[in-house]
Design an enzyme around this catalytic site. Structure first.
Site, PDB file in Angstrom:
ATOM      1  N   LYS A 153      55.187  75.031  18.191  1.00 47.73           N
ATOM      2  CA  LYS A 153      54.732  73.801  19.007  1.00 47.73           C
ATOM      3  C   LYS A 153      55.731  72.580  18.846  1.00 47.73           C
ATOM      4  CE  LYS A 153      52.139  70.592  20.807  1.00 47.73           C
ATOM      5  NZ  LYS A 153      50.876  69.824  20.711  1.00 47.73           N
ATOM      6  N   LYS A 167      56.719  62.152  15.779  1.00 45.79           N
ATOM      7  CA  LYS A 167      56.615  63.120  14.548  1.00 45.79           C
ATOM      8  C   LYS A 167      57.112  64.513  14.733  1.00 45.79           C
ATOM      9  CE  LYS A 167      52.693  64.726  14.893  1.00 45.79           C
ATOM     10  NZ  LYS A 167      51.737  65.707  15.043  1.00 45.79           N
TER      11      LYS A 167
END
Lengths: 305, 305, 305, 305
Positions: C175, C244
């Protein structure tokens, strides 16, 4: 008695010309903003300094023509037309270009002058205003060794260290790489001190360690203690000009297909900083842009507000 | 008479321990490869040096325990078990870790020790083998000011400049940033000289100019003239360790969300160079990798083959 | 009839939970801001959805506990204490963490849960709010293959493509790398269009070419035509979260000592953009920061003002 | 019946010329290695194709002259001398340069031709050998809109999508930026897959996810599955040429002072890869260099050895 012309009475050029004025040679000066040349000629009239009305007039009869501008293109623009340098330069004369120029333009200038029997040297200087005032500049020269010997006395009027770097363009290349390293070290030290400041370390303490250790550089030893920690940021050398110099170094690397990831990144960062901070900013003010990007202020904790 | 233990008799640790041996304090030494500790203890037996069989035995009764390893993880691994440091350290003692460590591990070590009433200082040193031999190291310390005062006499046995950087972890951070700047300047100067060499400039001439100009750094003033131009490349400090230090500096920046594009690029380039050159390579040999990437050799044209 | 708990009713989590509510399984929901869980439970009460007062209560008796938060640390904070997940989770249950998390924390979570006989899968999803609404998310899973088979029916309630990536942490890694590439391509396309816009090319024309040529990407095909050229910049996925994710990808690379200069530079640029644009900015608004750095506006020349 | 000349029978040029041969227009061909032009003329003699002995002979009487070479400099070298293009081009003719050229040279070419009353278009193509064979190339054009209309029928012989990008040089700029993005995405995807491979993820699984998610690009959807995972690495487009294209894009950015850190880093990485892999390497083989830097092999775990 040889005759010398000086074109470009800027922050560095003016004290250089002053040293030439104090020799026995006849000095003619020319400046784009003519008032500055008029003032200079008036001030040193008793030393025989005169103002030339045009580049051609400055060059006419001169053994050596010295130019000192912001970029090579400024010199190239003075060549042509009835008032241009080429109209005045005599066979056997030498053009010494003290501009922090680019090798490609310097080679083009050299070729055009060579076709007329005029010598050419790219001869950028380092040492800043202080070195120019004291006549202790370092002069980095690209061109023919014999030509350098011919003009050495003139160079020694303002230069303490005269270095022959190689063929035409290498003076420019060495100057650009030196200034590229200055730019790089200024930025790298700002990054390092931003990290440490954010970690709670007083940047004055960090510099005290770094400057006795292996991470030190001219930037850490001189610029940061005197100009950044003090928040003085005096305007001595414009960021716009350092940006230009880094760009020349980056361009020289590209033309020779030499991978230089760090130098190229420096060129990008300075382009961005230059755009953000404007034309008037001093080169050390790039630290302010690093501070903005990082949300820090690199200021001694003991410094009074 | 206070008692001191020293663990980690490597290239830097051994001369540091030697300075401690020459004090009036009792010194116990321990090393993973125990033969080295045995040799050391034998050599300095008349000064009262003894070898400890385990970290616990070294720490038992010591006022100060000094550790000096490659990475913080090496120290952390010595803590636990019946032979571990924690089994020997007494309440009121201090662990001084002279490893070039990372702040995160140092903070974890400090917290574990504090719970036992043991003090902790991260206290990496700079100055290399030469500084360690001469007892003139710079010691960068993170931790409590009072604790530093308690151990100052021990630090002064091998350190000339003792600098309190801030809270636990800041000694590591300052050391890592200093070494990050060293790594960065070593690479940047290699890039600059590769460009100039390719442009036909003798790198010795280029360095001569740069080292009197604004682009100079410790790398350009010391490492390039002595180790690169001469092609000597002595093995004094491993590239693997400098890679580790740059990585710590890069990590500290990331943890604090401080954008540091130049430092991070340096971390990548050193990782790649480390992988390419292997574990034995000296840090200055990174220049050989730059030469390979650029197809140049940074060698004085006057140097004999 | 199996029982499932869902914790974290954010923009993605809410529609995921809705799909679970529509199954025959009993669903308990919990959310930090409890009003949101109360609303959800009220809305789907006739489907048997109930609100849990605490994470422990949600987990008690559940076969599968699904978490969906901003960062792994949010999940870790729910584990301990009398109200924590660990107090409720039964031996044999499975925690499926759909957070776009980091592998290091996921491995730590897995180890703690394994010690209690509870399974763990890191199972971040892609497809955005649209994919969550339509139940067509891609689920990337790290963990044990048998555990995945046990929970597959639950995953298929909201996921169309269920992919086993490898051991615990690899779902997170895939991811993070995917989002790292998204971030990178968003930035690279912005750079390219800034250059062309500055060169006088209508960015709509440039995209028309690029999107039928080899330089196309999801960013150029979807984000730029729909969100940038139109100047719509809808807020669908926060820049803070993409920053992030890039940071996680960069960290995974560093932990494995894989040099990734382009990914690391992306991490730096997004950190700086995040700081400059603030917490509320959408990820595509990073293009506005590129525009600011470059002095351009990437806007179709035909667009009405 | 209009007359057309085609110069440069390379991998792309030959099928382009074949499409022109099949029109009713008279076609003359010229190639540096004349045997290739002779073969072509012989093969299509019944369609009226003839070989020109010199560029001048090719251009003489032609309404449109199409050039297709590796770099703009190749075209510039054909202009002068008694056998050069300028000696043959008639007032009112148009030179269409399908070279993936650089804007600076294109502008210089355009200016020289304009002085002779000859039109100029920079018209690089994309679509590769496959698109050239099928006559479905995209043609990106810089130059005057009226001139484009004049030559449109000729362009449509081999091009499906004819796009007017702007003034002279913008066709080159768009092509260079598109290829710069291709290069960048090829590298970024290699970095991402190297990280995931090292983390234990099968790159085929990772690509399966990425290609249905937001990180996808032409590189991830086509090049990696077909050429990298299979280890086929067919040689269809040389790395040397892609390196050149990235360099042009980087140069266009620099000339306009547009900071582009990612594009510039790409230029450096491709320069280094080009130097390391040599002139014959295909552009996708850059992945092999990433593998070498990272110590990975991006290969499906199911692939037979």
């Amino acid at each position: 008695m040889p005759s010398v012309a000086f074109l470009g009475l800027g922050a560095i050029g003016t004290p250089m010309a002053r040293h030439l004025a104090r020799t026995d040679w006849g000095l003619r000066v020319w400046n784009r903003t003519s008032a500055r040349a008029a003032d200079f000629a008036a001030k040193y009239a008793e030393l025989g300094v005169t103002q030339a009305a045009t580049p051609a007039a400055a060059a006419r009869g001169a053994d050596v023509v010295i130019t000192c501008f912001a970029v090579s293109g400024d010199v190239e623009m003075l060549l042509d037309g009835p008032d241009g340098l080429l109209a005045g330069l005599a066979r056997g004369a030498t053009l010494v270009d003290c501009t922090s120029g680019d090798p490609t333009t310097s080679k083009r200038l050299a070729a055009r002058l060579a076709a007329m029997g005029v010598g050419y040297l790219d001869a950028p200087v380092s040492g800043g205003v202080v070195g120019a005032e004291s006549g202790t500049l370092t002069v980095m020269i690209g061109g023919d060794a014999n030509t350098i010997e011919t003009v050495r006395p003139f160079l020694e009027a303002f230069g303490k260290k005269i270095v022959h770097c190689g063929a035409v363009g290498t003076g420019d290349a060495v100057k650009a790489v030196n200034n590229g390293l200055l730019a790089l070290h200024l930025w790298s030290t700002a990054e390092g001190l931003a990290v440490l400041t954010s970690a709670g370390v007083d940047p004055a303490v960090a510099l005290d360690v770094i400057n006795t250790s292996s991470g030190r550089s001219n930037a850490s030893m001189n610029l940061f203690p005197e100009r950044v920690l003090t928040r003085a940021f005096p305007r001595t050398f414009r960021l716009a000009l350092l940006d230009k110099d880094v760009g020349i170094a980056a361009q020289v690397a590209r033309e020779q297909k030499i991978p230089t990831p760090m130098l190229q990144l420096t060129a990008e960062l300075y382009q961005a900083a230059h755009r953000a901070l404007g034309e008037a900013a001093d080169h050390v003010e790039v630290v302010k842009w690093v501070e903005q990007l990082t949300g820090t202020v690199i200021k001694s904790q003991d410094a009074s507000p």
